[in-house]
Each structure stands twice: as C-alpha cells, then as structure tokens.
Design a protein around this motif. Structure first.
Motif, PDB file in Angstrom:
ATOM      1  N   ARG A  94       0.842  -1.198   0.000  1.00  0.00           N
ATOM      2  CA  ARG A  94       0.000   0.000   0.000  1.00  0.00           C
ATOM      3  C   ARG A  94       0.877   1.247   0.000  1.00  0.00           C
ATOM      4  NH1 ARG A  94      -4.777   1.483  -0.048  1.00  0.00           N
ATOM      5  NH2 ARG A  94      -5.759  -0.492   0.472  1.00  0.00           N
ATOM      6  N   LEU A  95       0.473   2.236  -0.795  1.00  0.00           N
ATOM      7  CA  LEU A  95       1.143   3.536  -0.841  1.00  0.00           C
ATOM      8  C   LEU A  95       0.472   4.443   0.188  1.00  0.00           C
ATOM      9  CD1 LEU A  95       1.421   3.806  -4.710  1.00  0.00           C
ATOM     10  CD2 LEU A  95       3.303   3.404  -3.107  1.00  0.00           C
ATOM     11  N   GLU A  96       0.965   4.413   1.403  1.00  0.00           N
ATOM     12  CA  GLU A  96       0.345   5.118   2.527  1.00  0.00           C
ATOM     13  C   GLU A  96       0.324   6.629   2.320  1.00  0.00           C
ATOM     14  OE1 GLU A  96      -1.223   3.739   5.018  1.00  0.00           O
ATOM     15  OE2 GLU A  96      -0.621   1.672   4.563  1.00  0.00           O
ATOM     16  N   GLY A  97      -0.865   7.220   2.522  1.00  0.00           N
ATOM     17  CA  GLY A  97      -1.009   8.672   2.539  1.00  0.00           C
ATOM     18  C   GLY A  97      -1.130   9.349   1.195  1.00  0.00           C
ATOM     19  N   THR A  98      -1.022   8.585   0.098  1.00  0.00           N
ATOM     20  CA  THR A  98      -1.069   9.232  -1.216  1.00  0.00           C
ATOM     21  C   THR A  98      -2.486   9.470  -1.703  1.00  0.00           C
ATOM     22  OG1 THR A  98      -0.944   7.090  -2.336  1.00  0.00           O
ATOM     23  CG2 THR A  98       1.141   8.271  -1.988  1.00  0.00           C
ATOM     24  N   GLY A  99      -3.467   8.805  -1.095  1.00  0.00           N
ATOM     25  CA  GLY A  99      -4.825   8.886  -1.613  1.00  0.00           C
ATOM     26  C   GLY A  99      -4.879   8.189  -2.956  1.00  0.00           C
ATOM     27  N   LYS A 120       0.776  14.167  -1.654  1.00  0.00           N
ATOM     28  CA  LYS A 120       1.920  13.457  -1.098  1.00  0.00           C
ATOM     29  C   LYS A 120       2.696  12.771  -2.212  1.00  0.00           C
ATOM     30  CE  LYS A 120       3.481  10.278   2.409  1.00  0.00           C
ATOM     31  NZ  LYS A 120       3.119   9.575   3.641  1.00  0.00           N
ATOM     32  N   GLY A 121       4.011  12.917  -2.148  1.00  0.00           N
ATOM     33  CA  GLY A 121       4.902  12.242  -3.078  1.00  0.00           C
ATOM     34  C   GLY A 121       5.800  11.283  -2.333  1.00  0.00           C
ATOM     35  N   LEU A 122       6.139  10.187  -2.977  1.00  0.00           N
ATOM     36  CA  LEU A 122       7.028   9.191  -2.396  1.00  0.00           C
ATOM     37  C   LEU A 122       8.167   8.894  -3.361  1.00  0.00           C
ATOM     38  CD1 LEU A 122       4.390   6.603  -1.095  1.00  0.00           C
ATOM     39  CD2 LEU A 122       5.653   8.279   0.275  1.00  0.00           C
ATOM     40  N   VAL A 123       9.348   8.694  -2.809  1.00  0.00           N
ATOM     41  CA  VAL A 123      10.490   8.208  -3.575  1.00  0.00           C
ATOM     42  C   VAL A 123      10.731   6.788  -3.082  1.00  0.00           C
ATOM     43  CG1 VAL A 123      12.913   8.531  -4.161  1.00  0.00           C
ATOM     44  CG2 VAL A 123      11.444  10.535  -3.783  1.00  0.00           C
ATOM     45  N   GLY A 134      12.243   8.339   0.574  1.00  0.00           N
ATOM     46  CA  GLY A 134      12.035   9.772   0.732  1.00  0.00           C
ATOM     47  C   GLY A 134      10.623  10.145   0.333  1.00  0.00           C
ATOM     48  N   GLY A 135      10.352  11.441   0.424  1.00  0.00           N
ATOM     49  CA  GLY A 135       9.036  11.920   0.031  1.00  0.00           C
ATOM     50  C   GLY A 135       8.770  13.301   0.569  1.00  0.00           C
ATOM     51  N   GLY A 136       7.565  13.763   0.335  1.00  0.00           N
ATOM     52  CA  GLY A 136       7.174  15.080   0.804  1.00  0.00           C
ATOM     53  C   GLY A 136       5.698  15.317   0.566  1.00  0.00           C
ATOM     54  N   GLN A 137       5.237  16.468   1.022  1.00  0.00           N
ATOM     55  CA  GLN A 137       3.813  16.806   0.933  1.00  0.00           C
ATOM     56  C   GLN A 137       3.661  18.217   0.382  1.00  0.00           C
ATOM     57  OE1 GLN A 137       0.973  14.844   2.034  1.00  0.00           O
ATOM     58  NE2 GLN A 137      -0.086  16.442   0.891  1.00  0.00           N
ATOM     59  N   LEU A 138       2.816  18.362  -0.620  1.00  0.00           N
ATOM     60  CA  LEU A 138       2.431  19.670  -1.134  1.00  0.00           C
ATOM     61  C   LEU A 138       0.967  19.893  -0.782  1.00  0.00           C
ATOM     62  CD1 LEU A 138       4.078  19.533  -4.669  1.00  0.00           C
ATOM     63  CD2 LEU A 138       4.864  20.833  -2.693  1.00  0.00           C
ATOM     64  N   LEU A 153      12.752  18.154 -10.760  1.00  0.00           N
ATOM     65  CA  LEU A 153      11.519  17.391 -10.868  1.00  0.00           C
ATOM     66  C   LEU A 153      10.384  18.394 -10.949  1.00  0.00           C
ATOM     67  CD1 LEU A 153      10.171  14.574 -10.764  1.00  0.00           C
ATOM     68  CD2 LEU A 153       9.926  14.934  -8.299  1.00  0.00           C
ATOM     69  N   LEU A 154       9.574  18.296 -12.009  1.00  0.00           N
ATOM     70  CA  LEU A 154       8.463  19.212 -12.205  1.00  0.00           C
ATOM     71  C   LEU A 154       7.162  18.515 -11.822  1.00  0.00           C
ATOM     72  CD1 LEU A 154       9.551  20.616 -15.669  1.00  0.00           C
ATOM     73  CD2 LEU A 154       9.893  21.665 -13.433  1.00  0.00           C
ATOM     74  N   LEU A 155       6.375  19.182 -10.987  1.00  0.00           N
ATOM     75  CA  LEU A 155       5.084  18.676 -10.547  1.00  0.00           C
ATOM     76  C   LEU A 155       4.035  19.735 -10.837  1.00  0.00           C
ATOM     77  CD1 LEU A 155       6.180  17.377  -7.035  1.00  0.00           C
ATOM     78  CD2 LEU A 155       5.695  15.983  -9.030  1.00  0.00           C
ATOM     79  N   ARG A 156       2.964  19.339 -11.500  1.00  0.00           N
ATOM     80  CA  ARG A 156       1.892  20.288 -11.793  1.00  0.00           C
ATOM     81  C   ARG A 156       0.712  19.977 -10.894  1.00  0.00           C
ATOM     82  NH1 ARG A 156      -2.064  19.776 -15.936  1.00  0.00           N
ATOM     83  NH2 ARG A 156      -3.458  21.523 -15.646  1.00  0.00           N
ATOM     84  N   GLY A 157       0.362  20.952 -10.092  1.00  0.00           N
ATOM     85  CA  GLY A 157      -0.825  20.838  -9.262  1.00  0.00           C
ATOM     86  C   GLY A 157      -2.008  21.448  -9.978  1.00  0.00           C
ATOM     87  N   VAL A 158      -3.132  21.500  -9.304  1.00  0.00           N
ATOM     88  CA  VAL A 158      -4.333  22.087  -9.891  1.00  0.00           C
ATOM     89  C   VAL A 158      -4.115  23.576 -10.162  1.00  0.00           C
ATOM     90  CG1 VAL A 158      -6.759  22.634  -9.434  1.00  0.00           C
ATOM     91  CG2 VAL A 158      -5.872  20.373  -8.912  1.00  0.00           C
ATOM     92  N   GLU A 159      -3.372  24.252  -9.273  1.00  0.00           N
ATOM     93  CA  GLU A 159      -3.192  25.706  -9.426  1.00  0.00           C
ATOM     94  C   GLU A 159      -1.754  26.150  -9.632  1.00  0.00           C
ATOM     95  OE1 GLU A 159      -5.323  28.170  -6.712  1.00  0.00           O
ATOM     96  OE2 GLU A 159      -6.939  26.712  -6.505  1.00  0.00           O
TER      97      GLU A 159
END
Length: 168
Positions: A94-99, A120-123, A134-138, A153-159
């Motif tokens: 399971r990928l915990e916390g990623t939804g 949430k991102g996971l490495v 590793g990982g982090g939360q936006l 690393l480029l991440l596109r969010g909704v906004e």
C-alpha cells in the motif's frame, strides 16, 4: 468505467493491461517481433507473442514503468513489482497517505517517484523489495505525471507548477 493506462516498454518487452468495471485483468508482457493479430487462439487466454501474463494485475490509470529488470504498476493504492523476465510478483504494498493515484510513476535513476491526489509524493527504491527512501507533501491536488528535467523534478498541481531540486 474501464481504466486504460498507456503501455510501457523496455528493451525486452511491451507491458500493458486492461481493467474494467470491478474486473482487474492481467498484466501482459509481449516479446519483440509480435505482429498481426495478437488475439488469443480459441480456448486460450494467452495472446500471440506473449512472453508472460499475471492474473488480476493490470495497472489502473497510472501506466506501468520498467526499470532495473522490474516492472512496477499501481492499482487501487497499491504498488506492485514484477520480475520483467517472467512476471513473478516480488511485492504488493500500500502507498500510505497518497490517496488516489492517477499520475504514472516515473523512474529517476534507480528510484521511482510516485505522487497522489493528496499532494503526497514518495520516492521508492526501484528494487524487488519495497523501500520508501524519501518523500514530501504539497498542499495541492496532484493529477498529472511528474516530469524530470535535468536535476529538477516538475510537478503540476491544480493551481501551481512546482520545480523541485536537490540542494547542492
């Protein structure tokens, strides 16, 4: 509604699968050189040109990724790892916390980057044992697949569009 991820490949195989309404089909690996109709012969579930298949292992929306002799898929919040040579499952965790995860994982060196709708991102180490390194939360919903660009690393969010880099 069916999920249909894009196929993935490496030097040895093309990987794909199909999921339908409440039905999780197999993950297929096709060998090079397959051509024409690949439909199974009557009475068989094996595709023509098939190297291997694994039952009930088709990816969801995220496409599979092949790295380091392994194929990784994400289905219903679980990351699975298969041996690229024969389809043997190495883990399903399971990928915990990623939804919900709709973005495809990407390979960055010998790691996978996975991002979920929760921000949430996971490495994860791209090896046959599950290890989050590793990982982090936006504070934003993440749907698109991340992209690597040089050391960024480029991440596109909704906004927003995020550019993450390691400290030098």
């Amino acid at each position: 509604t069916p999920d249909s991820s894009s196929p993935a490949c490496d030097a040895e195989h093309l990987y794909f699968g199909f999921r339908g309404n409440r039905v999780n089909g197999p993950l297929y690996a096709l060998a090079p050189g397959a051509s024409g109709s690949l439909a199974p012969e009557e009475g068989s579930s094996a595709l023509r040109g098939q190297a291997w298949q694994t039952a009930s292992s088709a990816p969801g929306m995220p496409s599979p990724v092949s790295v380091g002799g392994h194929v990784f898929t994400i289905t219903s919040g679980f990351l699975s790892c298969f041996d690229a040579k024969d389809g043997t499952q190495r883990f399903k965790e399971r990928l915990e916390g990623t939804g919900v995860v709709v973005a495809s994982p990407i390979a960055v060196g010998d790691h996978l980057v996975v991002v979920g709708e929760s921000g949430k991102g996971l490495v994860i180490a791209a090896k046959p044992t599950f290890e989050v390194v590793g990982g982090g939360q936006l504070d934003e919903v993440l749907w698109p697949t991340p992209a690597g660009a040089g050391k960024s690393l480029l991440l596109r969010g909704v906004e927003h569009l995020y550019c993450l880099r390691t400290a030098e």
